[in-house]
Design a protein around this motif. Structure first.
Motif, PDB file in Angstrom:
ATOM      1  N   TYR A   1     -50.041 -20.475 -23.420  1.00 38.58           N
ATOM      2  CA  TYR A   1     -50.105 -21.581 -24.371  1.00 38.58           C
ATOM      3  C   TYR A   1     -51.213 -22.550 -23.999  1.00 38.58           C
ATOM      4  O   TYR A   1     -51.891 -23.098 -24.870  1.00 38.58           O
TER       5      TYR A   1
ATOM      6  N   ALA B   1     -40.121 -26.375 -22.697  1.00 39.11           N
ATOM      7  CA  ALA B   1     -41.067 -26.830 -23.706  1.00 39.11           C
ATOM      8  C   ALA B   1     -40.536 -28.025 -24.483  1.00 39.11           C
ATOM      9  O   ALA B   1     -41.262 -28.649 -25.236  1.00 39.11           O
ATOM     10  N   LEU B   2     -39.261 -28.340 -24.304  1.00 43.14           N
ATOM     11  CA  LEU B   2     -38.676 -29.437 -25.071  1.00 43.14           C
ATOM     12  C   LEU B   2     -38.745 -30.773 -24.363  1.00 43.14           C
ATOM     13  O   LEU B   2     -38.290 -31.764 -24.895  1.00 43.14           O
TER      14      LEU B   2
ATOM     15  N   TRP C   1     -44.470 -33.810 -24.970  1.00 40.94           N
ATOM     16  CA  TRP C   1     -44.857 -34.087 -26.356  1.00 40.94           C
ATOM     17  C   TRP C   1     -45.649 -35.372 -26.439  1.00 40.94           C
ATOM     18  O   TRP C   1     -46.608 -35.469 -27.199  1.00 40.94           O
TER      19      TRP C   1
ATOM     20  N   THR D   1     -35.285 -17.105 -35.657  1.00 37.69           N
ATOM     21  CA  THR D   1     -35.270 -16.936 -34.202  1.00 37.69           C
ATOM     22  C   THR D   1     -34.909 -15.505 -33.824  1.00 37.69           C
ATOM     23  O   THR D   1     -35.503 -14.919 -32.912  1.00 37.69           O
TER      24      THR D   1
ATOM     25  N   VAL E   1     -37.201 -22.988 -29.067  1.00 40.10           N
ATOM     26  CA  VAL E   1     -38.267 -23.817 -29.642  1.00 40.10           C
ATOM     27  C   VAL E   1     -38.507 -23.445 -31.093  1.00 40.10           C
ATOM     28  O   VAL E   1     -38.640 -24.310 -31.968  1.00 40.10           O
TER      29      VAL E   1
ATOM     30  N   LEU F   1     -40.920 -18.281 -24.971  1.00 37.87           N
ATOM     31  CA  LEU F   1     -40.530 -19.125 -26.097  1.00 37.87           C
ATOM     32  C   LEU F   1     -39.086 -19.580 -26.004  1.00 37.87           C
ATOM     33  O   LEU F   1     -38.690 -20.517 -26.664  1.00 37.87           O
ATOM     34  N   TYR F   2     -38.285 -18.901 -25.193  1.00 42.41           N
ATOM     35  CA  TYR F   2     -36.875 -19.263 -25.137  1.00 42.41           C
ATOM     36  C   TYR F   2     -36.578 -20.303 -24.074  1.00 42.41           C
ATOM     37  O   TYR F   2     -35.483 -20.809 -23.992  1.00 42.41           O
ATOM     38  N   ARG F   3     -37.576 -20.608 -23.210  1.00 39.93           N
ATOM     39  CA  ARG F   3     -37.301 -21.576 -22.155  1.00 39.93           C
ATOM     40  C   ARG F   3     -37.152 -22.970 -22.746  1.00 39.93           C
ATOM     41  O   ARG F   3     -37.802 -23.327 -23.705  1.00 39.93           O
ATOM     42  N   MET F   4     -36.319 -23.760 -22.078  1.00 41.28           N
ATOM     43  CA  MET F   4     -36.074 -25.101 -22.576  1.00 41.28           C
ATOM     44  C   MET F   4     -37.139 -26.087 -22.101  1.00 41.28           C
ATOM     45  O   MET F   4     -37.178 -27.213 -22.568  1.00 41.28           O
TER      46      MET F   4
ATOM     47  N   LEU G   1     -35.610 -24.804 -33.278  1.00 38.30           N
ATOM     48  CA  LEU G   1     -35.712 -26.235 -33.564  1.00 38.30           C
ATOM     49  C   LEU G   1     -36.873 -26.515 -34.506  1.00 38.30           C
ATOM     50  O   LEU G   1     -36.745 -27.307 -35.442  1.00 38.30           O
ATOM     51  N   ALA G   2     -38.006 -25.821 -34.283  1.00 36.48           N
ATOM     52  CA  ALA G   2     -39.174 -26.078 -35.118  1.00 36.48           C
ATOM     53  C   ALA G   2     -38.894 -25.728 -36.563  1.00 36.48           C
ATOM     54  O   ALA G   2     -39.233 -26.485 -37.478  1.00 36.48           O
TER      55      ALA G   2
END
Lengths: 123, 162, 84
Positions: free
Chosen positions: B104, B52-53, B58, B37, B2, B47-50, B5-6
């Protein structure tokens, strides 16, 4: 005097009014926590509105002149708005916590947090 | 992932100037994203889990920001303006028990509370999810969550924990 | 645009008034609150100056200033708190 100018003036007026209210709140309220209330909310809201007027201004410039610099300008102002929106409440939270830990008692009728901490000390 | 990408998207947004983006800028963006990163790897494994994408999250976040959050913020500002002008305050710190587990979701709820009517988060207990909230106009001393922040807890759950 | 210079004037007066609280605040957290608010105003002022002079660099500096002042406020808060 076209439509966008009036819109810019309205947005700027709202923003400036709330910013000035933030300053008044800083002088009127009695202790740290209530001051944080006034300043955090009023200045975040006011700054968002003044920046939004800048966004409207640059978009109207982009529409009339077609210069891509104004598109970049718009994007950067929007990034600045989001930076304010994320950082401001976090900073307020940090200050409130620091003030409470450094032993400033809030003016008011009830203080659950101090009661909890006192209870932990005894037990 | 994340963070990577951010940072890449942030750099490209700052560089972008209307037209197409040259290739060397993309290379610089990816290199800087990798460095950032790597520097942040010790923070939180979450933070490394996918997950959140996922795009539906969103969309929910955007719906939250432009729906109840904006409305609450507007109400909050007129409320504070009223209190600044008249000087009627009745402050104190109250305790609220929530059922949030994710860090979060807690951060999001705390920030939302700070920007909505008359409330300010002072301290959060991470293990039990207890919030200590400074309330500028206390109506009752043992409030429930609904009295203070309305439906924000459900929104935080919907966005982060599902 | 003359509207933006008027807004700049008002915001500068607000910043001046804010430094009054920064000087006379009775406790240290009061001063930190004033400093935080002042930083927000400086960011808003920079965005407005960017519109006034049509320069993108002002807005870039405003973004960086927002991030750095946030970190500064967090460090001062940590220092008041005492004990890491």
């Amino acid at each position: 005097m076209d439509g966008s100018t009036i819109f810019i003036k309205i947005l700027l007026g709202i923003g400036l009014a709330f910013n000035v209210l933030g300053v008044v709140a800083l002088y009127r309220f009695p202790d740290v926590y209530t001051r944080l209330h006034g300043t955090t909310k009023c200045t975040t809201f006011g700054s968002i509105f003044t920046s939004a007027s800048v966004v409207v201004y640059s978009i109207s410039k982009y529409v009339t002149t077609g210069d891509p610099r104004f598109m970049t300008f718009t994007i950067h102002v929007i990034i600045a708005i989001f930076a304010l929106l994320i950082t401001n409440p976090t900073a307020a939270h940090a200050i409130a916590r620091a003030a409470h830990k450094s032993g400033i008692k809030p003016i008011g009728i009830v203080d659950k947090l101090s009661e909890e901490k006192a209870g932990e000390k005894f037990s | 992932m994340v963070i990577f990408l951010a940072s890449v998207i942030m750099y490209l947004l700052l560089v972008w100037s209307g037209g197409s983006i040259p290739l060397n800028e993309v290379v610089i963006a990816i290199a800087l994203g990798g460095i950032i990163t790597y520097a942040c790897r010790s923070w939180s494994p979450g933070l490394y889990r996918m997950t959140a994408l996922r795009p539906d999250r969103w969309f929910k976040l955007l719906a939250f920001i432009f729906g109840p959050f904006l409305w609450g913020m507007t109400k909050a500002n007129f409320d504070v303006a009223y209190r600044v002008i008249t000087g009627k305050i009745n402050p104190g710190i109250v305790r609220v028990q929530t059922s949030l587990k994710n860090v979060y979701a807690m951060t999001m709820l705390a920030n939302s509370i700070t920007l909505t009517p008359g409330t300010l988060t002072v301290e959060v207990d991470q293990e039990s999810g207890t919030y200590y909230i400074h309330w500028i106009n206390i109506k009752n001393v043992e409030p429930s969550g609904k009295d203070i922040y309305g439906s924000f807890e459900d929104w935080a759950k919907k966005v982060v924990e599902e | 645009m003359s509207v933006f210079s008027f807004a700049f004037l008002i915001l500068s007066l607000a910043i001046l008034a804010m430094s009054g609280r920064l000087i006379m605040g009775p406790t240290v957290p009061d001063r930190v609150v004033a400093l935080d608010t002042l930083n927000t105003f400086v960011v808003a002022t920079m965005v407005i100056l960017g519109a006034l002079f049509d320069s993108i660099v002002m807005v870039d500096i405003a973004i960086v200033y927002a991030a750095l002042s946030f970190v500064g406020t967090l460090f001062i808060a940590r220092y008041i708190e005492g004990g890491f």
